[in-house]
Scaffold this motif. Structure first.
Motif, PDB file in Angstrom:
ATOM      1  N   ASN A   1       0.598  -1.294  -0.063  1.00 14.36           N
ATOM      2  CA  ASN A   1      -0.037  -0.181  -0.065  1.00 14.36           C
ATOM      3  C   ASN A   1       0.897   1.180  -0.193  1.00 14.36           C
ATOM      4  O   ASN A   1       0.199   2.330   0.238  1.00 14.36           O
TER       5      ASN A   1
ATOM      6  N   LYS B   1      -1.574   4.316  -0.793  1.00 12.23           N
ATOM      7  CA  LYS B   1      -2.723   3.899  -1.890  1.00 12.23           C
ATOM      8  C   LYS B   1      -3.236   2.577  -1.483  1.00 12.23           C
ATOM      9  O   LYS B   1      -2.785   1.679  -2.379  1.00 12.23           O
TER      10      LYS B   1
ATOM     11  N   GLU C   1      -6.194   1.725  -2.333  1.00 11.12           N
ATOM     12  CA  GLU C   1      -7.356   1.477  -3.447  1.00 11.12           C
ATOM     13  C   GLU C   1      -6.895   2.388  -4.571  1.00 11.12           C
ATOM     14  O   GLU C   1      -6.136   3.348  -4.563  1.00 11.12           O
ATOM     15  N   LYS C   2      -7.577   1.953  -5.871  1.00 10.10           N
ATOM     16  CA  LYS C   2      -7.158   2.769  -6.971  1.00 10.10           C
ATOM     17  C   LYS C   2      -7.975   3.993  -6.811  1.00 10.10           C
ATOM     18  O   LYS C   2      -7.211   4.978  -7.578  1.00 10.10           O
ATOM     19  N   TYR C   3      -8.947   4.127  -6.305  1.00  9.75           N
ATOM     20  CA  TYR C   3      -9.516   5.527  -6.461  1.00  9.75           C
ATOM     21  C   TYR C   3      -9.233   6.382  -5.009  1.00  9.75           C
ATOM     22  O   TYR C   3      -9.699   7.514  -5.084  1.00  9.75           O
TER      23      TYR C   3
ATOM     24  N   LYS D   1     -14.428   8.228  -7.697  1.00 13.58           N
ATOM     25  CA  LYS D   1     -14.950   6.846  -7.892  1.00 13.58           C
ATOM     26  C   LYS D   1     -16.312   7.138  -8.383  1.00 13.58           C
ATOM     27  O   LYS D   1     -16.906   8.316  -7.942  1.00 13.58           O
TER      28      LYS D   1
END
Length: 333
Positions: free
Chosen positions: A155, A205, A207-209, A259
């Motif tokens: 992460n 990071k 999550e991607k969003y 998102k």
């Protein structure tokens, strides 16, 4: 007599055959009976391995030479037009007005083996003209952000970034003279101010969003190419009067969230915190939120808001809000 002899021979042969058969079944030395093994019946539903074969296939040359593309780029262009007109005897009152605003957003991203690079450009400009009033800006922004990162764990990334921000056109403050006529005074223009920010540190990071940058080493240069604007803005965006340049070392945090929170509804937000090591009691902060609802392939409804605190311009929070229904064209270069 002949038939009697034949009968006796037949009986003796039968007895001899029976004795030989019994001798085979009985083991007189061990006095045991030999039993032949009984095997289960064969399964009628026999499972067989699937039959397959390798066939040589000639592929077109454009498929053989195809390479993996690690770049992903998207862009959108928006146009909003608002107009209102009233007759002189309109009972509810009103002011004739027309406004036009444009938006260009382009983003390119590279991903390969834990290496990531993102470049994003946001260009906004809008004008409003009311009857009997001077024209005013509704939007004016140039923003270019670049970030390169290297994954160090699941992460966490190590990143370096470079961003630039300014505006296209002159910005004014409006007032009235002794005769009641509207007047305006310039307070900003292109590269007055202009900001160039370099930062490195760690990025979270999960999550991607969602991403959070912690720029432990950050430097920001503020440019004021027009040294006369201080006459209408005493703070001069923090740049010493008569100077064109100011450098600051600081800690910076940048949060990005983008998102699709519901069908055809996208939420995008960006929060910036800039804490100068020289003036930790005055921390610059900016929050941008954009909610976009897709009506169809070309028509979108957009609600945007910005909250900004910058002591180099004002000791109070600045804010802006807009609601627009317009055309948005998305393209993939």
């Amino acid at each position: 007599m002949k038939f009697i002899k034949i009968g006796i021979i037949t009986v003796l042969a039968t007895i001899s055959f029976c004795m030989s058969t019994t001798a085979q079944l009985l083991d007189f030395e061990t006095d045991t009976i030999k039993v032949s093994p009984i095997y289960p019946k064969k399964n009628m539903l026999v499972s067989r391995l699937p039959f397959f074969y390798i066939k040589k296939q000639d592929l077109p040359f454009y498929l053989v030479n195809r390479k993996v593309n690690y770049w992903k780029s998207t862009g959108s262009f928006g146009l909003n037009l608002n107009q209102a007109a009233f007759s002189d005897n309109w009972s509810s009152g009103g002011v004739n007005s027309i406004s036009l605003s444009t938006l260009l957003n382009y983003k390119a991203e590279y991903n390969k083996d834990g290496k990531n690079f993102i470049s994003e450009v946001i260009l906004q400009y809008g004008k409003l003209k009311n009857k009997d009033q001077m024209q005013r800006k509704t939007n004016d922004r140039i923003f270019w952000d670049n970030k390169a990162s290297l994954r160090i764990s699941q992460n966490w990334n190590f990143f370096g970034s470079l961003s630039f921000e300014s505006q296209f056109d002159l910005g004014y403050v409006y007032s009235k003279d002794a005769q009641g006529n509207e007047i305006r005074k310039p307070i900003s223009k292109f590269m007055s101010p202009g900001y160039l920010t370099e930062s490195f540190g760690f990025e979270y990071k999960p999550e991607k969003y969602f991403s959070l940058r912690l720029g432990t080493g950050t430097a920001r240069q503020t440019f004021m190419l027009d040294t006369t604007l201080y006459r209408n803005n005493a703070k001069n965006f923090g740049v010493p009067i008569g100077k064109n340049f100011r450098n600051e070392l600081a800690f910076q945090a940048v949060m990005n969230f983008e998102k699709e929170i519901a069908t055809n509804i996208n939420l995008k937000s960006r929060y910036l915190l800039f804490a100068s090591y020289e003036h930790l009691n005055n921390i610059d902060q900016r929050l941008d939120i954009t909610l976009t609802a897709k009506v169809n392939r070309l028509v979108n409804v957009t609600v945007a808001g910005t909250a900004l605190y910058d002591d180099d311009f004002s000791s109070e929070i600045q804010s802006s809000q807009s609601l627009a229904l317009g055309l948005v064209y998305k393209f993939k270069p």
